[in-house]
Scaffold this motif. Structure first.
Motif, PDB file in Angstrom:
ATOM      1  N   ILE A 136       0.285  -1.304  -0.308  1.00 39.11           N
ATOM      2  CA  ILE A 136       0.112  -0.166  -0.236  1.00 39.11           C
ATOM      3  C   ILE A 136       0.588   1.092  -0.606  1.00 39.11           C
ATOM      4  O   ILE A 136       1.896   1.914   0.797  1.00 39.11           O
ATOM      5  CB  ILE A 136      -0.935   0.034   1.419  1.00 39.11           C
ATOM      6  N   PRO A 137       0.546   2.292  -0.975  1.00 41.22           N
ATOM      7  CA  PRO A 137       1.576   3.265  -0.970  1.00 41.22           C
ATOM      8  C   PRO A 137       1.366   4.257   0.089  1.00 41.22           C
ATOM      9  O   PRO A 137       0.712   4.426   1.919  1.00 41.22           O
ATOM     10  CB  PRO A 137       0.864   4.128  -1.811  1.00 41.22           C
ATOM     11  N   ALA A 142      -4.945   6.055  -3.363  1.00 44.28           N
ATOM     12  CA  ALA A 142      -4.342   4.813  -3.656  1.00 44.28           C
ATOM     13  C   ALA A 142      -5.931   3.568  -3.627  1.00 44.28           C
ATOM     14  O   ALA A 142      -6.723   4.742  -2.876  1.00 44.28           O
ATOM     15  CB  ALA A 142      -3.780   4.413  -3.763  1.00 44.28           C
ATOM     16  N   LEU A 213      -6.401   7.339   0.853  1.00 45.06           N
ATOM     17  CA  LEU A 213      -6.613   5.337   0.059  1.00 45.06           C
ATOM     18  C   LEU A 213      -8.034   4.671   0.408  1.00 45.06           C
ATOM     19  O   LEU A 213      -8.778   5.656   1.653  1.00 45.06           O
ATOM     20  CB  LEU A 213      -5.804   4.874   1.738  1.00 45.06           C
ATOM     21  N   ALA A 246     -10.108   4.932 -10.624  1.00 39.55           N
ATOM     22  CA  ALA A 246      -8.791   5.052 -10.568  1.00 39.55           C
ATOM     23  C   ALA A 246      -7.921   5.910 -11.870  1.00 39.55           C
ATOM     24  O   ALA A 246      -7.136   6.497 -11.737  1.00 39.55           O
ATOM     25  CB  ALA A 246      -7.493   3.803 -10.561  1.00 39.55           C
ATOM     26  N   ALA A 251      -4.263   6.762 -10.278  1.00 42.55           N
ATOM     27  CA  ALA A 251      -4.554   6.328  -8.442  1.00 42.55           C
ATOM     28  C   ALA A 251      -3.612   4.365  -8.597  1.00 42.55           C
ATOM     29  O   ALA A 251      -5.072   4.231  -9.361  1.00 42.55           O
ATOM     30  CB  ALA A 251      -5.922   6.271  -7.684  1.00 42.55           C
ATOM     31  N   PRO A 252      -2.959   3.727  -8.411  1.00 43.24           N
ATOM     32  CA  PRO A 252      -2.880   2.554  -9.039  1.00 43.24           C
ATOM     33  C   PRO A 252      -3.714   1.812  -7.990  1.00 43.24           C
ATOM     34  O   PRO A 252      -3.990   2.294  -6.950  1.00 43.24           O
ATOM     35  CB  PRO A 252      -1.229   1.846  -7.670  1.00 43.24           C
ATOM     36  N   VAL A 254      -4.738  -2.084  -5.538  1.00 43.41           N
ATOM     37  CA  VAL A 254      -3.956  -3.162  -5.108  1.00 43.41           C
ATOM     38  C   VAL A 254      -4.531  -3.827  -4.563  1.00 43.41           C
ATOM     39  O   VAL A 254      -6.128  -3.391  -3.728  1.00 43.41           O
ATOM     40  CB  VAL A 254      -3.792  -1.975  -3.474  1.00 43.41           C
ATOM     41  N   PRO A 311       0.507  -3.487  -6.053  1.00 41.60           N
ATOM     42  CA  PRO A 311      -0.318  -2.112  -6.989  1.00 41.60           C
ATOM     43  C   PRO A 311      -0.068  -2.263  -7.936  1.00 41.60           C
ATOM     44  O   PRO A 311       0.748  -2.444  -8.839  1.00 41.60           O
ATOM     45  CB  PRO A 311       0.041  -0.695  -6.128  1.00 41.60           C
TER      46      PRO A 311
END
Length: 355
Positions: A136-137, A142, A213, A246, A251-252, A254, A311
């Motif tokens: 997780i960034p 994300a 998040l 996303a 945004a990545p 996950v 991710p």
């Protein structure tokens, strides 16, 4: 109660404004000034000759004085600090001297109260094991996409505790929930305080743009209300609205796989008549509920594992990629397959449902 419905991720319809809650009025804590230091020492008078009947003054104790309880690191000092912090917390709650964001998220109440209530279930009852939290960034928005199961949405709450307690950057997960959550008394208020919001593209994009998040479970009621015989078989992931969201924010994504939630309420039947009367998407029948009454609502103490995968970046696509149905289908399928593969892998590694 009106029939429950899930607002699809692709629905961009306008929504009404929310109350932002109490504003912080502020207030600085004042500390009392330290007292003046006493003299370092005193000059002793010379003894008077011939005064043998008088005893000499006793020698001062050479051992250092014990520090005050408030300054020490002992149990008394720690207890005083905890009591003071608790009283300060109650004062702020009673006077309204606290803040919530536009979605109703109350960070202080979540950290100090709500997480403390969920943590015993997380640590002692389900004994959750967390893997891959480093995926997780540490900062920035994300989207965490997870499978959904268990008849009641305890899996989302346990995932929220996992991120809150184990992420090295102390990040908080904002879950997207169905509109049924926000029409139930008490549940509505608690969900808002925990940072949950409605599962729609507008709210998700706002949170991602703020660097939050965001957690989503695309299976929705199809996943959480599926029969026990279909456990750990992912249902359809909708139309890929979460991928479009996303992509718009870069945004990545996950992937997250949760094992253990499927067995807490083995759903062996569904009373559709009661579900229609109550306005629920389903009314579960389990080996213990409703036959044992309230006791049947106690979940089974299964052993859980939550694994966050690597991710999937989305910032390398052009802005118009969010409208490409082929790309959305491919990315949705990639996320779904990664979650399903990890579920099978964790199931093979599991020794028992309860250990």
């Amino acid at each position: 109660m009106a029939d429950a419905k899930v607002i699809p991720f692709d629905d961009d319809r306008s929504r009404g404004s929310r109350g932002a809650g109490s504003r912080r009025r502020g207030g600085s804590a004042e500390s009392a000034p330290a007292g003046d230091e006493g003299p370092v020492g005193e000059v002793q008078p010379l003894p008077v000759r011939g005064a043998a009947a008088e005893d000499p003054a006793p020698e001062p104790d050479a051992s250092p004085a014990a520090p005050p309880a408030a300054e020490g690191g002992g149990a008394d000092g720690g207890l005083e600090r905890r009591v003071a912090a608790g009283l300060s917390f109650l004062r702020r709650r009673l006077t309204g001297d606290y803040a919530v964001d536009d979605f109703g998220y109350d960070a202080e109440l979540t950290d100090q109260v709500l997480m403390s209530l969920l943590r015993p279930m997380y640590e002692k009852y389900f004994r959750v094991e967390v893997k891959g939290v480093e995926n997780i960034p540490a900062e920035g928005g994300a989207l965490i996409v997870a499978n959904h199961s268990g008849t009641l949405p305890l899996d989302g709450l346990m995932m929220q505790v996992a991120v809150h307690d184990h992420h090295p950057a102390d990040r908080h997960l904002r879950l997207l929930a169905a509109d049924l959550v926000f029409v139930l008394p008490v549940v509505n208020e608690l969900a808002r305080k925990l940072g949950h919001t409605l599962a729609c593209a507008e709210d998700a994009e706002r949170l991602l743009a703020q660097g939050e998040l965001v957690g989503v479970m695309p299976e929705g009621f199809k996943g959480i209300g599926k029969p026990f015989g279909e456990r750990y078989k992912l249902q359809r992931f909708g139309r890929g609205g979460f991928v479009s969201t996303a992509l718009r924010q870069g945004a990545p994504i996950v992937p997250c796989s949760i094992v253990g939630a499927e067995e807490i309420y083995p759903m062996i039947g569904n009373s559709k008549t009661l579900a229609r009367l109550l306005g629920f998407p389903y009314f579960p029948l389990t080996p213990t509920f409703p036959w044992l009454g309230p006791l049947g609502a106690v979940p089974l103490p299964t052993k859980w594992t939550i694994q966050f995968g690597e991710p999937i970046p989305t910032d390398g696509y052009a802005p118009e990629a969010a409208e490409d149905p082929v790309l959305m289908f491919n990315l949705t399928d990639q996320v779904r397959e990664q979650i399903q593969h990890t579920l099978y892998k964790l199931l093979v590694q599991r020794r028992s449902v309860f250990f």
